[in-house]
Design a protein around this motif. Structure first.
Motif, PDB file in Angstrom:
ATOM      1  N   GLU A   1     -86.907 -22.190 -89.077  1.00 36.56           N
ATOM      2  CA  GLU A   1     -86.737 -21.026 -90.242  1.00 36.56           C
ATOM      3  C   GLU A   1     -87.834 -21.248 -91.675  1.00 36.56           C
ATOM      4  O   GLU A   1     -88.181 -20.201 -91.918  1.00 36.56           O
ATOM      5  CB  GLU A   1     -85.590 -21.066 -90.780  1.00 36.56           C
ATOM      6  CG  GLU A   1     -85.535 -19.886 -91.795  1.00 36.56           C
ATOM      7  CD  GLU A   1     -83.922 -20.236 -92.672  1.00 36.56           C
ATOM      8  OE1 GLU A   1     -83.077 -20.169 -93.766  1.00 36.56           O
ATOM      9  OE2 GLU A   1     -83.268 -20.752 -91.952  1.00 36.56           O
TER      10      GLU A   1
ATOM     11  N   ASP B   1     -82.410 -25.140 -85.746  1.00 37.53           N
ATOM     12  CA  ASP B   1     -82.861 -23.638 -86.365  1.00 37.53           C
ATOM     13  C   ASP B   1     -83.228 -23.585 -87.700  1.00 37.53           C
ATOM     14  O   ASP B   1     -83.870 -23.366 -88.549  1.00 37.53           O
ATOM     15  CB  ASP B   1     -81.252 -23.062 -86.388  1.00 37.53           C
ATOM     16  CG  ASP B   1     -80.871 -23.289 -85.052  1.00 37.53           C
ATOM     17  OD1 ASP B   1     -81.973 -22.606 -84.231  1.00 37.53           O
ATOM     18  OD2 ASP B   1     -79.502 -22.763 -84.820  1.00 37.53           O
ATOM     19  N   LYS B   2     -82.531 -24.796 -88.541  1.00 37.63           N
ATOM     20  CA  LYS B   2     -83.525 -24.294 -89.855  1.00 37.63           C
ATOM     21  C   LYS B   2     -85.082 -25.345 -90.286  1.00 37.63           C
ATOM     22  O   LYS B   2     -85.943 -24.158 -91.236  1.00 37.63           O
ATOM     23  CB  LYS B   2     -82.372 -25.942 -90.786  1.00 37.63           C
ATOM     24  CG  LYS B   2     -82.705 -25.853 -92.221  1.00 37.63           C
ATOM     25  CD  LYS B   2     -81.774 -23.922 -92.590  1.00 37.63           C
ATOM     26  CE  LYS B   2     -82.036 -23.306 -94.455  1.00 37.63           C
ATOM     27  NZ  LYS B   2     -81.660 -22.567 -94.648  1.00 37.63           N
TER      28      LYS B   2
ATOM     29  N   LYS C   1     -91.040 -19.552 -93.379  1.00 35.61           N
ATOM     30  CA  LYS C   1     -91.459 -19.573 -94.315  1.00 35.61           C
ATOM     31  C   LYS C   1     -92.818 -20.150 -94.716  1.00 35.61           C
ATOM     32  O   LYS C   1     -93.587 -19.679 -95.244  1.00 35.61           O
ATOM     33  CB  LYS C   1     -89.993 -19.673 -95.305  1.00 35.61           C
ATOM     34  CG  LYS C   1     -89.038 -19.509 -94.841  1.00 35.61           C
ATOM     35  CD  LYS C   1     -87.989 -20.095 -96.012  1.00 35.61           C
ATOM     36  CE  LYS C   1     -87.034 -18.449 -95.662  1.00 35.61           C
ATOM     37  NZ  LYS C   1     -85.546 -19.479 -96.444  1.00 35.61           N
TER      38      LYS C   1
END
Length: 644
Positions: free
Chosen positions: A470, A466-467, A474
């Motif tokens: 993300e 998930d990170k 970005k």
């Protein structure tokens, strides 16, 4: 009360707030490694003002200083027939050799030093650097003369030593006596024995120092001790006092009392050499207050702290983990004319970093001291400090270190930013990683695509998809898609391993269709294989269109294997239409599909697929022959089974 100071010296009074004395550490541009003092016995009696320093390494905590390098260089230089003193000085400078007391002794005592080299070197030092000679170096040269049977030179040097107040050491006496007796030099043997009988041997600096120390150690200091010292009838010199203080290093209080008594009694007025000898004795945890008082006295007396003293005491402070005093001493040294090397700043920062508690006030102070002295920090220093943080499991505190370094004028390079981003994210330091990226932007810099890639890769290694997802998004927002191939490959691989291929398929499709991202061919291959393995034929088929639009060849093997084992005839037709810009691909592709069906023993599906093929394929000789061969083979197997 008479000599009340003696009692006060034995008490440990807290010193007042420290103010760095504003006078210089006498030094040369070449520096000896502090680390040598942390890994080997400290030779305290370094009282000459041109010590040889070496730098520290960025890949280890410290590098041991080796005087042997200097000795080898000196032996080599004086083995040559150089023209004059200027030529010799030039050669020494080229080899970064600085003459010191210890270097002279080490060269003269080295077994590899030939007699002619030793004599040439000793003569040169006597003429050019005479302050570097001592009783010890004279005795080594004297022993060399004696051991080689040079009687005239031996006795000439004995005369020189007498004029300087030096006695003959037992070692020099034994070496000379052995040679004189072996060569039958009777008169010299008798003369040497007379010298011994006269007491010259016993009056060497070493022997006198031993006698004085014996008196001091035998009982508590008092009138009896003072009386016995006077009865020795010794003419005190800087060298003798320095040796006594060195020998009393395990009893610093007595060393200090002896030092005070000499001047109070009018027996000796202390100079830089004796002050430095005492400073080395007191430069330890249990005498640190007295050390600083002596340093203040040195200033008032107009004496300079020698660089050997500074390095030795700094090493002792660091070994004892009294880092505030170490930083105080560093600040004191940086006030000198010759600035300390960057390696020394790095060394201190690393030692502060690996302390039980990371003292950022001390850390920032070292950075400030170095910067305010007109120096510039480098990325190699930051890299070394970060390695130290890692070694003690404190990398999560790197943002504090980075902030202090930024205040010192240093921002990490792109390469270091990438290392830091990976280290934080791969160890699950999500908050610290986010703060790190924010700090970079707040400093006026911009993280490049490699830093973002490292962040994604770190979360990939940590299994935090998930990170990673993300951060990838970005990255696209900040950097665009031109350099996103590697990060996307990592993300696809991670999602496929975690059975989340459908999610990353949607991400990839959106990035290609909306942002124009061009994934790597290996990325398409990985995702296609995973989608097919999960039965996502429709999604996998749509990737073929994306690949075609970006100039990649279709992935035949994966699709044909899937269709032959799991796909319908309609799937096969749909695949063949999708893979080419024409209506259908070449005959060879059809043949590969038929062959795969037959190999998987799915004859009915092959027949069904044949019925859906265009006429020119159904009637092609190669196709008909393949079906005939398969039919014959099947019938042959059936007949065999019936016969059995």
């Amino acid at each position: 009360m008479r000599n009340q100071w003696r009692l006060l010296l034995l008490r440990c009074n807290p010193r007042s707030k420290f103010h760095v004395p504003q006078f210089q550490v006498h030094s040369t541009p070449i520096s000896r490694s502090i680390s040598s003092l942390l890994h080997s016995p400290s030779p305290r009696m370094h009282v000459f003002q041109n010590p040889n320093f070496r730098c520290y390494s960025s890949s280890e905590l410290a590098v041991e200083h080796k005087d042997s390098d200097q000795v080898v260089a000196v032996i080599d230089i004086f083995s040559k027939q150089l023209g004059n003193n200027d030529d010799i000085k030039l050669e020494l400078e080229r080899n970064s050799v600085v003459i010191s007391h210890d270097l002279v002794v080490n060269v003269l005592s080295n077994p590899s030093t030939h007699f002619d080299v030793a004599k040439r070197f000793f003569d040169w030092v006597s003429e050019v650097e005479s302050a570097r000679l001592s009783s010890k170096s004279y005795n080594w040269m004297l022993g060399t003369f004696g051991a080689n049977g040079f009687a005239k030179e031996f006795w000439d040097l004995v005369g020189d030593m007498k004029r300087k107040g030096y006695g003959v050491s037992k070692g020099a006496y034994v070496r000379a006596l052995e040679k004189f007796e072996k060569e039958g030099m009777g008169s010299d043997v008798e003369k040497l024995k007379e010298l011994f009988a006269s007491g010259s041997i016993d009056n060497s600096v070493e022997k006198l120092s031993s006698r004085i120390c014996k008196v001091i150690r035998q009982e508590v200091w008092g009138d009896d001790v003072e009386k016995r010292l006077r009865e020795l009838n010794v003419a005190f010199s800087s060298e003798l006092i320095g040796m006594v203080l060195k020998n009393l290093e395990t009893e610093p209080n007595k060393a200090l009392i002896f030092f005070r008594w000499l001047e109070e009694s009018g027996l000796f007025k202390h100079d830089a050499r004796t002050y430095n000898a005492l400073a080395r004795v007191l430069g330890r945890e249990d005498s640190v207050e007295k050390f600083w008082r002596v340093v203040d006295e040195m200033k008032e007396a107009g004496c300079e702290m020698e660089m050997d003293t500074y390095i030795e005491v700094l090493g002792q402070f660091i070994k004892s983990k009294i880092m505030k005093d170490a930083v105080d001493l560093y600040e004191f040294a940086m006030g000198g004319v010759i600035k300390r090397p960057l390696q020394e700043c790095t060394f201190l920062l690393r030692k502060i970093t690996v302390s039980k508690e990371l003292d950022m006030d001390l850390f920032s102070r070292v950075v400030r001291i170095y910067k305010e002295s007109g120096n510039t920090l480098t990325n190699s220093t930051l890299d070394a400090v970060l390695k130290s943080l890692t070694s003690v499991g404190k990398f999560g505190e790197c943002n504090k270190v980075l902030k202090a370094m930024e205040e010192g004028g240093l921002l990490p390079s792109g390469n270091l930013q990438s290392k830091i981003a990976f280290q934080l994210s791969s160890h699950g330091k999500k908050d610290e990683a986010s703060k790190f990226m924010e700090n970079i932007e707040e400093s006026g810099s911009t993280p490049d695509h490699k830093t973002w890639e490292s962040l994604v890769e770190g979360y990939y290694v940590a299994g935090d998809l998930d990170k990673a997802y993300e951060c990838f998004q970005k990255m696209i927002e900040k950097e665009g898609v031109s350099s996103a191939g590697y990060a996307l490959e990592l993300l696809v691989t991670a999602c496929c391993l975690k059975n989340r291929a459908l999610k990353v398929f949607k991400l990839l499709s959106d990035m290609v269709n909306e942002r124009g991202l061009k994934p790597w061919h290996t990325t398409y291959k990985e995702l296609t294989s995973k989608l097919l393995a999960q039965g996502r034929f429709k999604e996998a088929l749509s990737l073929i269109g994306l690949m075609k639009s970006q100039g990649y060849p279709p992935l035949l093997d994966q699709f044909i294997e899937y269709i032959s084992k799991n796909g319908t005839a309609d799937d096969a037709v749909e695949f063949l239409k999708e893979m080419t810009v024409k209506r259908f691909p070449s005959k060879s592709v059809f043949l590969r599909v038929f062959e795969a069906y037959f190999k998987a023993r799915r004859h009915n599906e092959a027949q069904d697929f044949l019925s859906k093929c265009p006429r020119y394929i159904r009637n092609h000789a190669d196709v008909l022959n393949m079906f005939c061969d398969v039919k014959s083979s099947v019938e042959s197997v059936a007949d065999t089974a019936v016969a059995v």
